[in-house]
Motif scaffolding. Structure first.
Motif, PDB file in Angstrom:
ATOM      1  N   ASP A  18     -56.473 -28.740  98.708  1.00 36.15           N
ATOM      2  CA  ASP A  18     -57.232 -29.529  97.560  1.00 36.15           C
ATOM      3  C   ASP A  18     -58.248 -30.434  98.256  1.00 36.15           C
ATOM      4  O   ASP A  18     -58.007 -31.276  98.997  1.00 36.15           O
ATOM      5  CB  ASP A  18     -56.254 -30.442  96.671  1.00 36.15           C
ATOM      6  N   CYS A  19     -59.683 -30.170  98.005  1.00 41.32           N
ATOM      7  CA  CYS A  19     -60.483 -30.982  98.894  1.00 41.32           C
ATOM      8  C   CYS A  19     -60.823 -32.300  97.906  1.00 41.32           C
ATOM      9  O   CYS A  19     -60.231 -33.496  98.198  1.00 41.32           O
ATOM     10  CB  CYS A  19     -61.739 -30.270  99.075  1.00 41.32           C
ATOM     11  N   THR A  20     -61.691 -32.245  97.047  1.00 44.00           N
ATOM     12  CA  THR A  20     -61.863 -33.557  96.130  1.00 44.00           C
ATOM     13  C   THR A  20     -61.837 -33.269  94.531  1.00 44.00           C
ATOM     14  O   THR A  20     -62.270 -33.624  93.694  1.00 44.00           O
ATOM     15  CB  THR A  20     -63.142 -33.957  96.389  1.00 44.00           C
ATOM     16  N   SER A  21     -60.774 -32.183  94.506  1.00 42.59           N
ATOM     17  CA  SER A  21     -60.662 -31.729  93.160  1.00 42.59           C
ATOM     18  C   SER A  21     -59.747 -32.768  92.319  1.00 42.59           C
ATOM     19  O   SER A  21     -59.439 -33.714  93.055  1.00 42.59           O
ATOM     20  CB  SER A  21     -59.798 -30.538  93.304  1.00 42.59           C
ATOM     21  N   CYS A  22     -60.265 -32.858  90.938  1.00 42.81           N
ATOM     22  CA  CYS A  22     -59.563 -33.658  89.956  1.00 42.81           C
ATOM     23  C   CYS A  22     -58.067 -33.454  89.823  1.00 42.81           C
ATOM     24  O   CYS A  22     -57.558 -33.970  88.831  1.00 42.81           O
ATOM     25  CB  CYS A  22     -60.501 -33.962  88.700  1.00 42.81           C
ATOM     26  N   ASN A  63     -66.252 -33.062 100.870  1.00 42.42           N
ATOM     27  CA  ASN A  63     -66.826 -34.576 101.397  1.00 42.42           C
ATOM     28  C   ASN A  63     -66.786 -34.920 102.781  1.00 42.42           C
ATOM     29  O   ASN A  63     -66.020 -34.046 103.631  1.00 42.42           O
ATOM     30  CB  ASN A  63     -66.262 -35.617 100.423  1.00 42.42           C
ATOM     31  N   ASN A  66     -62.883 -34.810 104.369  1.00 37.52           N
ATOM     32  CA  ASN A  66     -62.040 -33.791 104.264  1.00 37.52           C
ATOM     33  C   ASN A  66     -62.809 -32.476 105.045  1.00 37.52           C
ATOM     34  O   ASN A  66     -61.907 -31.382 105.100  1.00 37.52           O
ATOM     35  CB  ASN A  66     -61.470 -33.224 102.829  1.00 37.52           C
TER      36      ASN A  66
END
Lengths: 170, 358
Positions: A18-22, A63, A66
């Motif tokens: 999960d990188c910057t997922s919501c 981002n 990460n």
């Protein structure tokens, strides 16, 4: 077909990052593993160790913080490997593409093989993306074999051209 | 023997999200936990200043996918207060129904992940199988499974038909039956109790001092639930906050399990009472002034601060999420615990990193 080729085709193991997922795409990716969708019937298993994985499933955009983790995970995976970008953010940055801390889609740092659009994509779409990644894996494995034996037949060349940055859309 | 530092995360099998902790260990015991965050930071608060206040509903929904409806609800309720908009009664009840559906799906998700964290995989699968029924209701009422985008400033964007309301009553009753079967495992199983009872005890005073919110506070005996203030239609519905006194992982599990039943009861009450009429009113003008809006999310109370200056853009939007308030309690619980209990302890906080870092 040797036993390793067979295992790779019949049972691709995925690693999810999960990188910057919501969280939306993450819970849908997890929902694929649970009884209603049950990807284990195709032999797909979610593993925690990148050294065991064939397919990297990335959700969310990249981002500044990460990007190193994502590259580390990718570099630790053994060849052949495929990357599946799940969700609008992983494909292009999505709604976050204007944010100051977001580089954009995963393709900014890794060669993405399959793009799964949607916010959030349905579990069926994610499963379809992983199945398409399996075809890509097969092509890559064939290329590796030919590269090792020193000859490049036409079919392998054709398969390799579609394998780089611009993967197929699902 | 010298201390060892073990990195926990950001990529870890037990967490779907990147939380990074440096655990200073002596043998198997945690001496200190140092959190390192920023892996999910996007800069959403800045983004909301460049978008119109009506577009921001879609931005705040994507702060967190699990409780997206409540984020939009907190934002819309704040803007409505700022602009003196009277939301139609039907919309207030629809908000309760969707918000409680979100709470059920979030708590079931958490119960499954907890079972997975202590290695009970069949329980994880069972709970997630039950959860799919809620996702089906979401899809049928709003067209999407996770981010349903049903809120708008001035009401809701969609209505639920009377036939669908009847169907929801039947389905939530099925979920209650399904959960009854799983409940006995959580409440009576020797293995489950062995992993949860007495682990990560947080006394009432410590929880209060650290400012815990939501199920974390309620499991330590603090009777706090922002729904009791009666926003949306909660003032017209009958419910009591679920409170447990032990303050350990088991108490937190019990609180969340009982809250699923509470949400089912709230949905049925709301469906019985829902009035006919419009679902939204037109919005004129721009927000001016500042306001604080609070909503009880599955993880606790979320706080929105908004400041408008009479233009279409907001001057400032600030979000204080429940996980941010609960992370100090996690750092209090970890020292002294065993390494094998760390995943369970982290999960009992129900961390939502994408909320916290935005």
């Amino acid at each position: 077909m040797g036993i390793i080729d067979k295992a790779r085709k019949k049972s691709p193991w995925i690693i999810h990052y999960d990188c910057t997922s919501c969280n939306g795409c993450d819970i849908e990716t997890l929902a694929c593993l649970t009884p209603l969708y049950d990807v284990e019937r195709f032999g797909i298993i979610n593993v925690g160790n990148p050294k065991h994985a064939d397919v990297l499933v990335v959700t969310g955009s990249v981002n500044k913080r990460n990007v190193r983790v994502l590259k580390n995970l990718y570099n630790q995976m053994p060849d052949p490997k495929a990357v599946v970008a799940v969700g609008a953010c992983a494909c292009t940055g999505g709604i976050f593409s204007d944010c100051y801390n977001v580089y954009g889609g995963v393709n900014k740092v890794l060669p993405v093989d399959v793009y799964v659009p949607g916010c959030c994509p349905r579990p069926e779409a994610i499963i379809d993306g992983i199945v398409q990644a399996m075809d890509k894996l097969e092509g890559k494995a064939r290329n590796m074999k030919h590269a090792a034996s020193g000859k490049q037949p036409e079919a392998a060349l054709q398969a390799s051209t579609g394998n780089n940055n611009d993967g197929a859309n699902t | 023997m010298s201390n060892t530092v073990i990195p926990f995360g950001p990529q870890h099998p037990v967490l779907p999200e990147p939380l990074h902790l440096k655990l200073v260990m002596q043998d198997e015991t945690v001496l200190e936990a140092i959190p390192a965050i920023g892996y999910v930071h996007r800069g959403l608060e800045k983004l909301t200043e460049t978008k119109e206040f009506t577009q921001n509903v879609f931005v705040v929904e994507r702060i967190c996918g699990i409780c997206s409806f409540m984020h939009a609800q907190a934002y819309c309720q704040g803007i409505e207060e700022l602009m003196n908009i009277q939301v139609p009664d039907r919309a207030r009840y629809l908000r309760v129904i969707w918000a409680e559906l979100h709470r059920i799906h979030s708590h079931l998700l958490w119960l499954g992940l907890l079972a997975d964290a202590f290695g009970f995989e069949s329980l994880f699968m069972q709970v997630w199988r039950n959860r799919e029924k809620v996702m089906d209701i979401m899809e049928e009422t709003a067209g999407s499974r996770v981010i349903i985008s049903a809120n708008t400033i001035g009401g809701t964007r969609r209505d639920i038909s009377p036939e669908m309301l009847v169907k929801i009553t039947v389905i939530v009753e099925e979920i209650r039956e399904d959960l009854k079967q799983v409940e006995s495992v959580f409440f009576n199983d020797y293995t489950v109790k062995h992993r949860l009872v007495g682990v990560g005890v947080l006394t009432r005073d410590v929880a209060y001092e650290l400012g815990a919110v939501g199920p974390m506070a309620r499991a330590s005996g603090i009777k706090t639930d922002h729904r009791t203030t009666g926003y949306a239609a909660y003032g017209e519905l009958d419910f009591e906050p679920v409170v447990e006194n032990d303050g350990d992982c088991y108490a937190r599990t019990v609180v969340r399990l009982k809250e699923v039943y509470q949400s089912i009861s709230l949905i049925k009450q709301a469906i019985a009472k829902i009035p006919a009429g419009e679902t939204s009113v037109p919005v004129k003008g721009f927000p001016n002034g500042e306001v604080i809006s609070r909503v009880e999310q599955p993880r606790g109370e979320v706080l929105y601060y908004m400041r408008g200056n009479g233009t279409k853009n907001l001057e400032r939007l600030r979000v204080r999420t429940p996980t941010f308030a609960n992370i100090p309690t996690l750092l209090k619980m970890l020292p002294g615990s065993q390494l094998a209990d760390v995943p369970v302890l982290i999960l009992t906080v129900d961390p939502c990193i994408s909320c916290t870092e935005r």
